[in-house]
Write a protein that holds these residues in place. Structure first.
Motif, PDB file in Angstrom:
ATOM      1  N   LYS A  54       0.835  -1.209   0.000  1.00 44.15           N
ATOM      2  CA  LYS A  54       0.000   0.000   0.000  1.00 44.15           C
ATOM      3  C   LYS A  54       0.868   1.257   0.000  1.00 44.15           C
ATOM      4  N   LYS A  55       1.896   1.226   0.834  1.00 36.37           N
ATOM      5  CA  LYS A  55       2.802   2.380   0.898  1.00 36.37           C
ATOM      6  C   LYS A  55       3.476   2.622  -0.455  1.00 36.37           C
ATOM      7  N   THR A  56       3.885   1.538  -1.101  1.00 38.12           N
ATOM      8  CA  THR A  56       4.529   1.649  -2.417  1.00 38.12           C
ATOM      9  C   THR A  56       3.574   2.238  -3.440  1.00 38.12           C
ATOM     10  N   VAL A  57       2.336   1.733  -3.444  1.00 37.30           N
ATOM     11  CA  VAL A  57       1.335   2.218  -4.397  1.00 37.30           C
ATOM     12  C   VAL A  57       1.015   3.688  -4.133  1.00 37.30           C
ATOM     13  N   ASN A  58       0.899   4.047  -2.870  1.00 38.06           N
ATOM     14  CA  ASN A  58       0.607   5.450  -2.532  1.00 38.06           C
ATOM     15  C   ASN A  58       1.734   6.371  -2.993  1.00 38.06           C
ATOM     16  N   ARG A  59       2.974   5.908  -2.843  1.00 36.86           N
ATOM     17  CA  ARG A  59       4.104   6.720  -3.314  1.00 36.86           C
ATOM     18  C   ARG A  59       4.058   6.880  -4.833  1.00 36.86           C
ATOM     19  N   ARG A  60       3.740   5.819  -5.545  1.00 38.22           N
ATOM     20  CA  ARG A  60       3.642   5.881  -7.011  1.00 38.22           C
ATOM     21  C   ARG A  60       2.526   6.838  -7.426  1.00 38.22           C
ATOM     22  N   ILE A  61       1.404   6.748  -6.722  1.00 37.03           N
ATOM     23  CA  ILE A  61       0.279   7.637  -7.047  1.00 37.03           C
ATOM     24  C   ILE A  61       0.664   9.099  -6.827  1.00 37.03           C
ATOM     25  N   ASP A  62       1.348   9.359  -5.720  1.00 36.37           N
ATOM     26  CA  ASP A  62       1.792  10.741  -5.441  1.00 36.37           C
ATOM     27  C   ASP A  62       2.724  11.252  -6.548  1.00 36.37           C
ATOM     28  N   ARG A  63       3.682  10.391  -6.952  1.00 36.78           N
ATOM     29  CA  ARG A  63       4.630  10.802  -8.002  1.00 36.78           C
ATOM     30  C   ARG A  63       3.904  11.039  -9.324  1.00 36.78           C
ATOM     31  N   LEU A  64       2.970  10.141  -9.660  1.00 36.44           N
ATOM     32  CA  LEU A  64       2.243  10.272 -10.930  1.00 36.44           C
ATOM     33  C   LEU A  64       1.347  11.504 -10.929  1.00 36.44           C
ATOM     34  N   ARG A  65       0.727  11.799  -9.805  1.00 39.15           N
ATOM     35  CA  ARG A  65      -0.090  13.006  -9.726  1.00 39.15           C
ATOM     36  C   ARG A  65       0.778  14.257  -9.914  1.00 39.15           C
ATOM     37  N   GLN A  66       2.001  14.186  -9.366  1.00 41.13           N
ATOM     38  CA  GLN A  66       2.932  15.301  -9.559  1.00 41.13           C
ATOM     39  C   GLN A  66       3.313  15.425 -11.039  1.00 41.13           C
ATOM     40  N   GLN A  67       3.497  14.258 -11.691  1.00 32.83           N
ATOM     41  CA  GLN A  67       3.815  14.263 -13.121  1.00 32.83           C
ATOM     42  C   GLN A  67       2.644  14.843 -13.926  1.00 32.83           C
ATOM     43  N   ALA A  68       1.429  14.444 -13.524  1.00 33.75           N
ATOM     44  CA  ALA A  68       0.246  14.960 -14.224  1.00 33.75           C
ATOM     45  C   ALA A  68       0.171  16.475 -14.091  1.00 33.75           C
ATOM     46  N   ALA A  69       0.480  16.945 -12.887  1.00 27.86           N
ATOM     47  CA  ALA A  69       0.471  18.400 -12.659  1.00 27.86           C
ATOM     48  C   ALA A  69       1.552  19.080 -13.496  1.00 27.86           C
ATOM     49  N   ARG A  88      -1.263  20.124 -26.683  1.00 27.73           N
ATOM     50  CA  ARG A  88      -2.065  18.900 -26.884  1.00 27.73           C
ATOM     51  C   ARG A  88      -1.276  17.653 -26.473  1.00 27.73           C
ATOM     52  N   ALA A  89       0.016  17.616 -26.867  1.00 34.20           N
ATOM     53  CA  ALA A  89       0.867  16.458 -26.537  1.00 34.20           C
ATOM     54  C   ALA A  89       1.045  16.341 -25.025  1.00 34.20           C
ATOM     55  N   ALA A  90       1.200  17.496 -24.371  1.00 29.42           N
ATOM     56  CA  ALA A  90       1.368  17.489 -22.921  1.00 29.42           C
ATOM     57  C   ALA A  90       0.110  16.979 -22.224  1.00 29.42           C
ATOM     58  N   LEU A  91      -1.037  17.408 -22.739  1.00 30.15           N
ATOM     59  CA  LEU A  91      -2.303  16.958 -22.144  1.00 30.15           C
ATOM     60  C   LEU A  91      -2.522  15.460 -22.366  1.00 30.15           C
ATOM     61  N   ILE A  92      -2.074  14.977 -23.514  1.00 32.76           N
ATOM     62  CA  ILE A  92      -2.165  13.528 -23.771  1.00 32.76           C
ATOM     63  C   ILE A  92      -1.342  12.757 -22.733  1.00 32.76           C
ATOM     64  N   GLU A  93      -0.132  13.266 -22.495  1.00 30.46           N
ATOM     65  CA  GLU A  93       0.715  12.619 -21.484  1.00 30.46           C
ATOM     66  C   GLU A  93       0.065  12.698 -20.106  1.00 30.46           C
ATOM     67  N   LYS A  94      -0.525  13.851 -19.823  1.00 33.02           N
ATOM     68  CA  LYS A  94      -1.195  14.020 -18.532  1.00 33.02           C
ATOM     69  C   LYS A  94      -2.313  12.987 -18.360  1.00 33.02           C
ATOM     70  N   ASN A  95      -3.139  12.847 -19.391  1.00 38.73           N
ATOM     71  CA  ASN A  95      -4.258  11.894 -19.303  1.00 38.73           C
ATOM     72  C   ASN A  95      -3.765  10.454 -19.177  1.00 38.73           C
ATOM     73  N   SER A  96      -2.669  10.155 -19.879  1.00 42.55           N
ATOM     74  CA  SER A  96      -2.088   8.813 -19.769  1.00 42.55           C
ATOM     75  C   SER A  96      -1.641   8.549 -18.342  1.00 42.55           C
ATOM     76  N   VAL A  97      -1.008   9.570 -17.741  1.00 43.75           N
ATOM     77  CA  VAL A  97      -0.554   9.422 -16.356  1.00 43.75           C
ATOM     78  C   VAL A  97      -1.750   9.261 -15.415  1.00 43.75           C
ATOM     79  N   LEU A  98      -2.813  10.044 -15.651  1.00 45.26           N
ATOM     80  CA  LEU A  98      -4.006   9.958 -14.786  1.00 45.26           C
ATOM     81  C   LEU A  98      -4.703   8.600 -14.918  1.00 45.26           C
TER      82      LEU A  98
END
Length: 219
Positions: A54-69, A88-98
């Motif tokens: 759970k801790k590992t997954v939460n850390r990954r989620i935090d990092r990915l949310r930061q990437q999305a931002a 547009r390309a940046a938003l595509i990457e953002k959605n992929s991360v989300l």
């Protein structure tokens, strides 16, 4: 056998019924306690792994949310520079991360459910183990008490004790015989004394008769 299957079998087991059918209840309860203890260790180990995951997954989620931002910030920057293609390309990457974040959040939800189930199972197993240990203590006390009764009975029927009792009875009979002899001698002595006393009384009566006769002759 899976861990949840083993847990279910143990928790749903009827300890009293199992012990009633067992040829050796002490051995059976000892085996059951060992099985419960081993399962409890395994369940706690699994719980620790789930918590770590759970801790590992939460850390990954935090990092990915930061990437999305970050991708969103880049999209804003690109639009500010009138680079809609880059935005547009940046938003595509953002959605992929989300999307990845959503998948991880679903995985996190499953981990939470597993953890909740493990927590409940641990509590139930611990209660079952406490009950089993209490029953084991009761069995040991009953066994000790029964063994004490057996030991006492064996001592009561011990050859040495039986021999001592026979000797005691022998001496009792011997004393009874000696007392009987003494009583018999006392009876004989008393009978002889009674005869002499009777003779003395007879002599006294004869003397009184002679006195009366003499008195009558004088008249």
């Amino acid at each position: 056998m899976g861990i949840f299957s083993r847990l279910s079998d143990i928790i749903n087991s009827n300890i009293s019924a199992i012990l009633d059918k067992a040829e050796n209840p002490e051995k059976m309860i000892r085996m059951m306690i060992q099985e419960m203890e081993e399962t409890l260790v395994e369940v706690r180990s699994s719980t620790a792994k789930v918590i770590a995951e759970k801790k590992t997954v939460n850390r990954r989620i935090d990092r990915l949310r930061q990437q999305a931002a970050d991708w969103e910030s880049k999209a804003e920057l690109a639009l500010g520079k009138e680079r809609e293609d880059l935005a547009r390309a940046a938003l595509i990457e953002k959605n992929s991360v989300l999307e990845t974040v959503a998948a991880l959040e679903e995985e996190l939800s499953k981990l939470d459910m597993t953890l909740d189930k493990l927590t409940v199972e641990i509590e139930q197993l611990q209660a079952k183990l406490t009950d089993a240990r209490a029953r084991q203590k009761t069995l040991l006390m009953r066994t000790t008490a029964a063994q004490s009764r057996v030991d006492v009975n064996q001592k009561l029927h011990d050859v040495n004790i039986d021999s001592a009792m026979h000797k005691f009875e022998y001496y009792e009979r011997k004393i009874d015989l000696m007392e009987g002899q003494v009583d018999s001698m006392n009876l004989k002595q008393r009978g002889l004394a009674d005869e002499f006393e009777e003779l003395a009384n007879q002599e006294k009566i004869d003397q009184e008769l002679e006195d009366i006769k003499a008195k009558l002759n004088k008249k």
